[in-house]
Scaffold this active site. Structure first.
Site, PDB file in Angstrom:
ATOM      1  CB  ALA A  32      -0.910  -0.044   1.211  1.00 20.49           C
ATOM      2  CB  THR A  33       0.784   4.478   1.731  1.00 20.20           C
ATOM      3  OG1 THR A  33      -0.625   4.514   1.534  1.00 20.20           O
ATOM      4  CG2 THR A  33       1.364   5.844   1.513  1.00 20.20           C
TER       5      THR A  33
END
Lengths: 274, 273, 293
Positions: A32-33
């Site tokens: 993800a991020t």
């Protein structure tokens, strides 16, 4: 010649070599991020005898580019608390929406449990979520997101009063790390502003002796130092004071009495040759 | 025999707009033994009469602590009450974990209200066959709520549900004005007197069949509320209270002024009316 | 009732040969037994009022609220089965939240009415559920100003129109009433519950419609709403009741665009006037007869 439909319109392998499709196959873990994109820099806050003062500048940077110059990074919650955001701005927006939902739910409950308007009661948020409750909630949220490997890329300061009407100030970051102190700062502020704030409020006892005016002055002084030294900062900033009477938030402050004389003495950077 | 066609499930309205299944569930509440609740400015109390199935069996519990600050009294199907009680316990714990505070009592009661309403609108479900009195304290002080099988929840000053509870309610109505300023002990005594009103002839309150539950809230100087946790008293712990209301004439005997509960209660006990 | 015994009224979603759904009609009966609720849409806002019948002396006064807020700017009053009403409100709040999640902006009154109308209607479609035993009145004030988008952090362009059309107005006060069938209409003044007949008669006397819009101001509407509830209650005098009133104004009005309870002082003043007006009516009636003689 390759006549399969998959090859239509593709450069010929015999001329250009086989198509490198490796980037399509993700061999690593799901991610993800991995890094923040548009970011806000330091948030600083200090307790005083009746409450807490918090400040953050109005800049959102895109890397080293000063991309947005009127971004409000201090968010009031109900009339009891202020939340200050450092780090990723889009995650801040997400959290802001989330906190708005929380505040709406809280208003629903408060409405249902109120007997009737103006029947006494101490007004400012009796029975409503206080800063300590809000902080507990936010720290659970941040820690959960980090355990999902999808962190909200922020360091957050929460200021207000606790259940005993004592000033409350605490921090939680993208890793779910939580701590509290009479003064707190995120980002560069932790290096540049915290030592200054500690001169005035090293302990809870010191903080309990500070007046509001003194606390505001310390914060303003720190904001100036941060603007001098932090390349991702701005001279326009927001400042909030939380007391039992609620939140006073000013979102368009300008640093006063700047003096760049010290810059002359800085060596090792820029164009000077000696 | 007359057969009512509209009373087989909770998804059929009668031509008068009633739902008989829900009304029947409310009857189940009246089968349970009586429980009384009263709230003052500082305390919320629950008192109950327990029943035993037979001489040699134990007495069925009527009061259940939910969380530090909340307790319930039940009348009706005990097993349904346990479902609701478990749900309430989970909600309270969850709230404490995420916010670090006591769950507001109203919020908790609204939750079981919503849960019960669903059972009155969907085929294949049945309403809960239990009524509750929920007593608790939160940052806004002590509260007492009534919960009905229909999902109706209301905040009360004082209330009684269960078998023959009308008599207890009559007592409560008569003494309603006194409750707000009662201290802990006075409030419990009022509860027990109301309870006695609803007893069947020649039954009385004993240490075996009486339960008392209390929670308190004291406002601190800093504006916060200090919670005196909900605690249930049974057996010998209630002996003194039972004793202290033993000599009351039935009807509207008011709060005894004297401190001395238990022994030494004289006949000329002061009665305010 | 002719329907009884025909068997077409024993389950929801069944049409009778003449095209009626009796279970829905019976649900309406549940509404007609409930305390009166009214809504008034006036020039600068909306007022909602309900008559709460006091079923027991032991109830804590003014602690059991019947009108609820949805989001910040909408209010819901209802007559009929109270737990059904609570469910309706829970759902309305979920809808308002879902709307914000998707569109980053508050739901409009019309859209909420539409969503909730659809929800109520769905409960007339299946034998596995029963219709709602409530009629709900939804009032709201849709913002007339450009409100910031949820989560917005900076400001828009500092020059140019910024997507605005000059002279175009937005928002305002709105009022809808939703019935157990899912049917809903917009109203100038709405009434439901036991006293709806006399309440409607009173509402029709007010200056609420017309091409120029309602002439009634918010404060006048509060007083009228109190009076109408008192008039509507008059027929069932035996039972005590409590009056609950809420209002919603625009951003420049007394509630700043929020749905709120009418302040105690104003409500009590409205109740005083309502009682006085009722007394005056009682005195006048015999007098008029004498004058006619």
């Amino acid at each position: 010649m390759d006549h399969r439909p998959q090859a239509w319109g593709r450069p010929r392998d015999d001329v250009y070599g086989a198509y490198d499709a490796s980037y399509l196959h993700n061999n690593g873990p799901k991610t993800a991020t991995q890094s923040p994109i548009v970011t806000g820099t330091s948030v600083i806050a200090i307790k005083f005898k009746d409450g807490v003062v918090m400040a953050a500048d109005n800049l959102a940077s895109y890397g080293s580019l000063a991309r947005f110059t009127d971004v409000k990074r201090l968010r009031p919650f109900l009339s009891t608390s202020v939340v200050g955001f450092g780090g990723d701005v889009s995650d801040m927006q997400f959290l802001d929406r989330h906190l708005k939902e929380l505040a709406t739910d809280e208003a629903y409950e408060h409405e249902a449990s109120s007997t009737t308007t103006d029947e006494g009661g101490s007004g400012a948020g009796e029975g409503q979520l206080n800063a300590a409750n809000l902080y507990k909630y936010l720290s659970k949220l941040m820690y959960r997101r980090r355990n999902d490997f999808d962190p909200l890329w922020n360091q957050i300061l929460v200021a207000g009063l606790d259940a005993h009407a004592k000033p409350f100030l605490a921090s939680v970051d993208l890793r779910g790390t939580t701590f509290t102190s009479p003064s707190l700062a995120t980002g560069f502020g932790a290096m540049l502003a915290q030592p200054i704030m500690r001169r005035y409020a090293a302990t809870e006892e010191d903080a309990a002796r500070l007046t509001r005016e003194e606390a505001v002055n310390v914060i303003k002084e720190c904001m100036k130092v941060l603007f001098y030294r932090d390349a991702r900062s701005l001279d326009r900033y927001s400042i909030a004071v939380v007391t039992k009477d609620g939140v006073e938030l000013s979102e368009d402050e300008q640093l006063e009495k700047q003096s760049w004389a010290f810059a002359e003495r800085i060596r090792g950077y820029g164009t000077q040759v000696v | 025999m007359f057969r009512n066609n509209y009373d087989n499930d909770s998804v059929t309205f009668s031509p008068q707009g009633r739902i008989f299944q829900v009304e029947y569930a409310a009857e189940a509440v009246k089968q349970g033994s009586v429980v009384v609740g009263i709230a003052s400015k500082t305390h919320a109390v629950l008192v109950a009469v327990k029943r035993n199935a037979e001489e040699l069996s134990s007495y069925q519990k009527k009061l259940f602590p939910i969380d530090e600050h909340v307790g319930i009294a039940i009348a009706g199907l005990t097993s349904d009450a346990r479902v609701l009680s478990n749900f309430m316990k989970q909600q309270c714990l969850g709230h404490r974990l995420t916010y670090g505070r006591n769950m507001p009592v109203r919020t908790l009661v609204d939750m079981i209200g919503s849960k019960a309403q669903i059972n009155t609108q969907h085929y294949g479900k049945r309403p809960y066959g239990v009524g509750l009195l929920v007593a608790g304290v939160d940052e806004q002080g002590p509260h007492l709520f009534e919960f009905q099988p229909s999902g109706m929840t209301e905040q009360m000053m004082a209330f009684a549900i269960g078998a023959r509870s009308q008599m207890a309610r009559t007592y409560l109505e008569k003494n309603l004005d006194k409750f707000a300023d009662c201290d802990r002990e006075e409030l419990i005594r009022h509860g027990l007197r109301a309870l006695k009103e609803s007893l069947v002839q020649d039954r009385e309150l004993t240490v075996d069949n009486t339960s008392v539950g209390v929670a308190g809230a004291a406002k601190q100087d800093d504006g916060s509320t200090k919670v005196d946790p909900f605690k249930v008293y049974d057996g010998h712990d209630v002996a003194a209270w039972i004793e202290s209301v033993a000599d009351d004439k039935e009807g509207d005997a008011g709060a005894g002024e004297g401190e001395g509960e238990g022994e030494g209660e004289t006949e000329g006990m002061e009665v305010d009316s | 009732m002719t329907s009884i015994g025909t068997g077409y009224d024993l389950a929801n979603s069944i049409f009778s040969p003449d095209g009626r759904n009796f279970q829905v009609e019976y649900a309406v009966k549940a509404v007609e037994n409930g305390g009166t609720s009214i809504g008034i849409r006036c020039k600068d806002g909306v007022v909602l009022a309900v008559e709460k019948i006091v079923t027991s002396k032991l109830l804590k006064q003014s602690a059991n609220k019947r009108i609820a807020t949805v989001d910040r700017h909408l209010g819901v009053a209802f007559s009929g089965m109270i737990p059904d009403g609570r469910h309706f409100i829970d759902r309305a709040r979920d809808e308002a939240r879902a709307w914000r999640d998707t569109f980053k902006t508050p739901i409009s009154t019309a859209d909420l009415a539409s969503r909730m109308g659809g929800y109520m209607q769905a409960y007339t479609l299946y034998q596995s559920v029963r219709p709602f035993g409530i009629t709900a009145i939804v009032g709201g004030f849709d913002s007339t100003e450009a409100a910031p988008v949820d989560g917005e952090v900076g400001s828009g362009p500092s020059c140019g129109a910024g997507g605005k059309v000059l002279g175009k107005t937005h928002g305002g006060p709105f009022l809808y009433m939703i019935e157990p069938s899912g049917l809903y209409w917009g109203y100038y003044g709405a009434a439901t519950g036991k006293g709806r007949q006399s309440a409607k008669a009173e509402l029709e006397k007010l200056d609420l419609g017309g091409p120029a819009g309602p002439a009634l101001t918010l404060e006048e509407a509060v007083k009228e709403a109190a009076r109408i509830i008192y008039v509507a209650h008059d027929d069932s005098k035996d039972k005590e009741f409590e009056l609950e009133m809420t209002w919603i104004s625009g951003a420049d009005g007394p509630t700043k665009g929020l749905h709120q309870e009418v302040p105690k002082a104003l409500r009590e003043e409205a109740e005083r006037l309502a009682k006085k007006s009722l007394e005056d009516d009682e005195e006048e009636e015999p007098k008029e007869e004498k004058m006619e003689e």
